[in-house]
Write a protein that holds these residues in place. Structure first.
Motif, short mmCIF file in Angstrom:
data_model
loop_
_atom_site.label_atom_id
_atom_site.label_comp_id
_atom_site.label_asym_id
_atom_site.label_seq_id
_atom_site.Cartn_x
_atom_site.Cartn_y
_atom_site.Cartn_z
N MET A 127 -20.03 38.18 36.98
CA MET A 127 -19.00 38.94 38.01
C MET A 127 -19.07 40.35 37.29
SD MET A 127 -15.17 37.83 38.93
CE MET A 127 -14.70 38.41 37.18
N ARG A 128 -19.07 41.38 38.36
CA ARG A 128 -19.10 42.61 38.12
C ARG A 128 -17.61 43.13 38.32
NH1 ARG A 128 -22.40 44.27 42.74
NH2 ARG A 128 -21.20 46.34 42.79
N VAL A 129 -17.19 44.22 37.47
CA VAL A 129 -15.79 44.42 37.46
C VAL A 129 -15.63 45.87 37.68
CG1 VAL A 129 -13.58 44.50 35.86
CG2 VAL A 129 -15.26 42.54 35.55
N GLY A 130 -14.85 46.38 38.68
CA GLY A 130 -14.70 47.66 39.10
C GLY A 130 -12.82 48.02 38.78
N ILE A 131 -12.89 49.34 38.46
CA ILE A 131 -11.62 49.83 38.48
C ILE A 131 -11.59 51.24 38.96
CG2 ILE A 131 -9.71 51.03 36.81
CD1 ILE A 131 -10.64 49.33 34.47
N ILE A 132 -10.88 51.29 40.28
CA ILE A 132 -10.76 52.21 41.25
C ILE A 132 -9.75 52.93 40.80
CG2 ILE A 132 -10.55 52.79 43.63
CD1 ILE A 132 -12.10 50.26 44.38
N ALA A 133 -9.47 54.25 40.76
CA ALA A 133 -8.48 54.97 40.66
C ALA A 133 -8.58 56.49 41.58
CB ALA A 133 -8.16 55.45 39.07
N ILE A 134 -7.54 56.61 41.97
CA ILE A 134 -7.39 57.95 42.84
C ILE A 134 -7.38 59.06 42.04
CG2 ILE A 134 -5.97 59.33 44.77
CD1 ILE A 134 -7.76 56.99 45.73
N GLY A 135 -8.02 60.40 42.17
CA GLY A 135 -8.09 61.44 41.41
C GLY A 135 -9.08 61.40 40.56
N ARG A 177 -21.49 40.71 28.98
CA ARG A 177 -22.73 40.46 29.28
C ARG A 177 -23.02 38.74 29.03
NH1 ARG A 177 -26.94 44.43 27.44
NH2 ARG A 177 -25.48 45.59 28.42
N ALA A 178 -22.58 38.38 27.89
CA ALA A 178 -23.01 37.20 27.60
C ALA A 178 -22.09 36.14 28.21
CB ALA A 178 -22.84 36.79 26.09
N LEU A 179 -20.90 36.61 28.69
CA LEU A 179 -20.04 35.86 29.45
C LEU A 179 -20.12 35.59 31.01
CD1 LEU A 179 -17.02 36.71 27.21
CD2 LEU A 179 -18.34 34.65 27.00
N GLY A 180 -21.06 36.49 31.39
CA GLY A 180 -21.31 36.74 32.58
C GLY A 180 -20.22 37.58 33.42
N LEU A 181 -19.66 38.80 32.76
CA LEU A 181 -18.81 39.54 32.99
C LEU A 181 -19.39 41.04 32.69
CD1 LEU A 181 -15.49 38.18 31.51
CD2 LEU A 181 -16.32 38.45 33.81
N GLY A 182 -19.33 41.84 33.78
CA GLY A 182 -19.86 43.27 33.76
C GLY A 182 -21.06 43.42 34.80
N PRO A 183 -21.49 44.65 34.61
CA PRO A 183 -20.87 45.72 33.95
C PRO A 183 -19.29 45.97 34.50
CG PRO A 183 -22.41 46.35 35.63
CD PRO A 183 -22.34 45.09 35.45
N VAL A 184 -18.75 46.97 33.88
CA VAL A 184 -17.48 47.39 34.07
C VAL A 184 -17.44 48.78 34.41
CG1 VAL A 184 -14.90 47.72 33.17
CG2 VAL A 184 -16.37 45.72 32.39
N GLU A 185 -17.20 48.94 35.55
CA GLU A 185 -17.28 50.29 36.49
C GLU A 185 -16.22 51.04 36.54
OE1 GLU A 185 -19.95 52.19 40.04
OE2 GLU A 185 -19.30 50.02 39.98
N LEU A 186 -16.03 52.14 36.26
CA LEU A 186 -14.91 53.18 36.39
C LEU A 186 -15.09 53.99 37.75
CD1 LEU A 186 -13.94 54.48 33.04
CD2 LEU A 186 -12.94 52.56 34.21
N ILE A 187 -14.42 53.58 38.59
CA ILE A 187 -14.86 54.38 39.99
C ILE A 187 -13.67 55.27 40.29
CG2 ILE A 187 -15.20 53.87 42.45
CD1 ILE A 187 -15.85 51.08 41.61
#
Length: 154
Positions: free
Chosen positions: A1-9, A32-42
Motif C-alpha cells: 500500500m502506497r502512503v502519501g502525506i499531502i500538505a498545503i504550502g 517495503r517488506a511489509l507491503g507499505l510504501g513508498p511514502v510520498e510527501l506531496i
C-alpha cells in the motif's frame, strides 16, 4: 500500500523539512517488506487563495485513495493503534492511503466530508511543516512497530 502525506504550502528548507524527508524515506525503505510504501510527501501550492482552492488540489491529489483528514477534531491514536489502523487498511486491500494536512485555516469541509476518517495530533494547532514532520515520523514508527523493530518503546 502506497502512503502519501499531502500538505498545503511550500515545505521550506528548515529542519522540519529535513526531518519529514528523512522519516518518509526511512518508512518507505523499512515498509517495503511489509507491503507499505513508498511514502510520498506531496506539497501543494494553490494558485488561488482560500480553503476551497486548497480542497480542489487535495481532492485531486487524493483521488482513488483512502483519504484521512488531519484535523484537531479528529480521532487521536496511540502509536500502536495508529500502526494497527494502517495494517488493517493494508490487509483490507487498500492500495493507497493519503493523509491531508490543510493550510493556515485548516481543511475545507469538502475535504473532511470526502475523508474516510480523521486523525488528530491533539487539540493544539500545529504549523503544517511540524505536522508534516510529526506525521512522517508516526508513519515510520508504525512501520517499525509492524516490523517488530525495537524503535518504539511502550
Amino acid at each position: 500500500m502506497r502512503v502519501g502525506i499531502i500538505a498545503i504550502g511550500k515545505p521550506g528548507r528548515g529542519p522540519e523539512t529535513i526531518l519529514a524527508d528523512d522519516y518518509a524515506r526511512r518508512a518507505g525503505l523499512a515498509g517495503r517488506a511489509l507491503g507499505l510504501g513508498p511514502v510520498e510527501l506531496i506539497d501543494l501550492e494553490p494558485k488561488k487563495a482560500g480553503m476551497a482552492a486548497e480542497a480542489e488540489l487535495i481532492l485531486a491529489a487524493a483521488e482513488g485513495a483512502h483519504l484521512i483528514a488531519c484535523d484537531e477534531r479528529g480521532k487521536a491514536y496511540g502509536s500502536r493503534g495508529f500502526a494497527g489502523m494502517i495494517a488493517e487498511l493494508r490487509d483490507q486491500g487498500e492500495r493507497r492511503l493519503v493523509f491531508a494536512i490543510g493550510g493556515a485555516d485548516g481543511l475545507d469541509p469538502a475535504v473532511r466530508a470526502a475523508a474516510r476518517s480523521t486523525l488528530a495530533f491533539g487539540p493544539q494547532t500545529w504549523p503544517h511543516a511540524l505536522a508534516r514532520a510529526m506525521l512522517a515520523e508516526q508513519v515510520y514508527r508504525a512501520v517499525t512497530i509492524l516490523a517488530g523493530s525495537p524503535y518504539h518503546r511502550d
